[in-house]
Motif scaffolding. Structure first.
Motif, PDB file in Angstrom:
ATOM      1  N   PRO A  94      68.263 -49.503 -36.314  1.00  0.00           N
ATOM      2  CA  PRO A  94      67.869 -49.695 -34.911  1.00  0.00           C
ATOM      3  C   PRO A  94      68.829 -48.985 -33.966  1.00  0.00           C
ATOM      4  N   ASN A  95      68.424 -48.881 -32.710  1.00  0.00           N
ATOM      5  CA  ASN A  95      69.310 -48.319 -31.684  1.00  0.00           C
ATOM      6  C   ASN A  95      70.621 -49.092 -31.689  1.00  0.00           C
ATOM      7  N   GLY A  96      71.726 -48.356 -31.597  1.00  0.00           N
ATOM      8  CA  GLY A  96      73.033 -48.999 -31.574  1.00  0.00           C
ATOM      9  C   GLY A  96      73.613 -49.299 -32.942  1.00  0.00           C
ATOM     10  N   ALA A  97      72.942 -48.836 -34.002  1.00  0.00           N
ATOM     11  CA  ALA A  97      73.411 -49.124 -35.360  1.00  0.00           C
ATOM     12  C   ALA A  97      74.565 -48.231 -35.796  1.00  0.00           C
ATOM     13  N   GLY A  98      74.844 -47.158 -35.050  1.00  0.00           N
ATOM     14  CA  GLY A  98      75.961 -46.290 -35.389  1.00  0.00           C
ATOM     15  C   GLY A  98      75.583 -44.955 -35.998  1.00  0.00           C
ATOM     16  N   LYS A  99      74.292 -44.635 -36.030  1.00  0.00           N
ATOM     17  CA  LYS A  99      73.847 -43.371 -36.636  1.00  0.00           C
ATOM     18  C   LYS A  99      74.440 -42.164 -35.917  1.00  0.00           C
ATOM     19  N   THR A 100      74.305 -42.122 -34.604  1.00  0.00           N
ATOM     20  CA  THR A 100      74.827 -40.996 -33.837  1.00  0.00           C
ATOM     21  C   THR A 100      76.354 -40.975 -33.875  1.00  0.00           C
ATOM     22  N   ALA A 113      67.544 -23.537 -33.232  1.00  0.00           N
ATOM     23  CA  ALA A 113      68.028 -22.152 -33.358  1.00  0.00           C
ATOM     24  C   ALA A 113      69.517 -22.070 -33.069  1.00  0.00           C
ATOM     25  N   LYS A 114      69.986 -22.773 -32.036  1.00  0.00           N
ATOM     26  CA  LYS A 114      71.413 -22.794 -31.723  1.00  0.00           C
ATOM     27  C   LYS A 114      72.209 -23.337 -32.904  1.00  0.00           C
ATOM     28  N   ALA A 115      71.724 -24.413 -33.502  1.00  0.00           N
ATOM     29  CA  ALA A 115      72.443 -25.046 -34.609  1.00  0.00           C
ATOM     30  C   ALA A 115      72.494 -24.154 -35.844  1.00  0.00           C
ATOM     31  N   LEU A 116      71.497 -23.297 -36.004  1.00  0.00           N
ATOM     32  CA  LEU A 116      71.437 -22.418 -37.179  1.00  0.00           C
ATOM     33  C   LEU A 116      72.051 -21.045 -36.933  1.00  0.00           C
ATOM     34  N   SER A 117      72.396 -20.750 -35.686  1.00  0.00           N
ATOM     35  CA  SER A 117      72.830 -19.402 -35.317  1.00  0.00           C
ATOM     36  C   SER A 117      74.084 -18.928 -36.034  1.00  0.00           C
ATOM     37  N   HIS A 118      74.945 -19.831 -36.426  1.00  0.00           N
ATOM     38  CA  HIS A 118      76.180 -19.424 -37.106  1.00  0.00           C
ATOM     39  C   HIS A 118      76.098 -19.612 -38.629  1.00  0.00           C
ATOM     40  N   GLU A 119      74.868 -19.821 -39.133  1.00  0.00           N
ATOM     41  CA  GLU A 119      74.600 -19.900 -40.571  1.00  0.00           C
ATOM     42  C   GLU A 119      75.404 -21.010 -41.260  1.00  0.00           C
ATOM     43  N   PRO A 120      75.256 -22.248 -40.779  1.00  0.00           N
ATOM     44  CA  PRO A 120      76.006 -23.363 -41.358  1.00  0.00           C
ATOM     45  C   PRO A 120      75.486 -23.758 -42.737  1.00  0.00           C
ATOM     46  N   ARG A 121      76.330 -24.382 -43.506  1.00  0.00           N
ATOM     47  CA  ARG A 121      75.939 -24.909 -44.817  1.00  0.00           C
ATOM     48  C   ARG A 121      75.354 -26.313 -44.694  1.00  0.00           C
ATOM     49  N   ILE A 122      75.639 -26.963 -43.554  1.00  0.00           N
ATOM     50  CA  ILE A 122      75.211 -28.342 -43.316  1.00  0.00           C
ATOM     51  C   ILE A 122      74.501 -28.378 -41.968  1.00  0.00           C
ATOM     52  N   LEU A 123      73.374 -29.080 -41.919  1.00  0.00           N
ATOM     53  CA  LEU A 123      72.627 -29.204 -40.668  1.00  0.00           C
ATOM     54  C   LEU A 123      72.354 -30.678 -40.399  1.00  0.00           C
ATOM     55  N   PHE A 124      72.752 -31.135 -39.210  1.00  0.00           N
ATOM     56  CA  PHE A 124      72.454 -32.495 -38.764  1.00  0.00           C
ATOM     57  C   PHE A 124      71.376 -32.421 -37.705  1.00  0.00           C
ATOM     58  N   LEU A 125      70.349 -33.225 -37.880  1.00  0.00           N
ATOM     59  CA  LEU A 125      69.263 -33.334 -36.910  1.00  0.00           C
ATOM     60  C   LEU A 125      69.289 -34.760 -36.379  1.00  0.00           C
ATOM     61  N   ASP A 126      69.752 -34.939 -35.152  1.00  0.00           N
ATOM     62  CA  ASP A 126      69.832 -36.266 -34.555  1.00  0.00           C
ATOM     63  C   ASP A 126      68.551 -36.520 -33.765  1.00  0.00           C
ATOM     64  N   GLU A 127      67.732 -37.425 -34.271  1.00  0.00           N
ATOM     65  CA  GLU A 127      66.422 -37.731 -33.673  1.00  0.00           C
ATOM     66  C   GLU A 127      65.574 -36.469 -33.552  1.00  0.00           C
ATOM     67  N   PRO A 128      65.353 -35.748 -34.671  1.00  0.00           N
ATOM     68  CA  PRO A 128      64.709 -34.434 -34.581  1.00  0.00           C
ATOM     69  C   PRO A 128      63.268 -34.444 -34.122  1.00  0.00           C
TER      70      PRO A 128
END
Length: 186
Positions: free
Chosen positions: A39-45, A146-161
């Motif tokens: 739920p909201n406030g659970a600490g995910k973000t 696109a911004k998140a992928l622009s530097h070719e990261p090995r890890i991608l986080f999608l917060d509330e995608p």
């Protein structure tokens, strides 16, 4: 093989006394896709923010690709792409400049071909010269990806995608995640 992300005894208590995380431990293997549910406030973000180096933990340790997120911030940050919940960029800047700038912020040399490829894959190429303020909500969400992928990261986080996006964009985003996983992105 060591996990790409290793979280040990992680806790976060904010200055107002709110305990967002309490002794969290988790290993994430390279190429793995996980979902943080609660739920909201659970600490995910908060958890995502600590792993990404945006927030410091109160206690515990997070290793990204074997490097401590606090002690080796620059090394770990370059491994991670973050798609935040909300658009946090200059609304008067163009799509292509915003994505190119994000690449530079992560210490990468300009790569117009990669930026073009990202914009095409995210169906933003036709809007590349538009200011962000001129885009729909779904297109703004794609710019964040696109911004998140622009530097070719090995890890991608999608917060509330998928918050506030239509069904077609939601389907496109999950197809993109699947393709990224096939290339080794966690």
């Amino acid at each position: 093989m060591a996990p790409i992300i290793s979280i040990r005894s992680l806790s976060k208590t904010y200055s107002n006394g709110f305990k967002a995380l309490d002794n969290v431990s988790l290993d994430i293997e390279e190429g793995e896709i996980i979902a943080l549910l609660g739920p909201n406030g659970a600490g995910k973000t908060t958890l995502i923010s600590i792993v990404c180096g945006i927030t410091n933990p109160s206690s515990g340790q997070v290793l990204v690709a074997g490097h401590d997120v606090v002690k080796d911030f620059r090394k770990t940050r370059g491994e991670i792409g973050l798609v935040p919940q909300e658009l946090t960029t200059d609304m008067f800047e163009t799509v292509v400049n915003t994505v190119s700038f994000s690449r530079g912020l992560n210490g990468k040399k300009p790569n117009p071909a990669l930026v073009e490829s990202l914009l095409r894959e995210l169906t933003l190429f036709e809007k590349r010269n538009n200011a962000l303020r001129e885009l729909s909500g779904g297109m703004k969400r794609r710019v964040l990806i696109a911004k998140a992928l622009s530097h070719e990261p090995r890890i991608l986080f999608l917060d509330e995608p998928t918050a506030g996006v239509d069904v077609a964009l939601r389907k496109d985003m999950w197809q993109l995640v699947s393709r990224l996983r096939q290339t080794g992105v966690t």
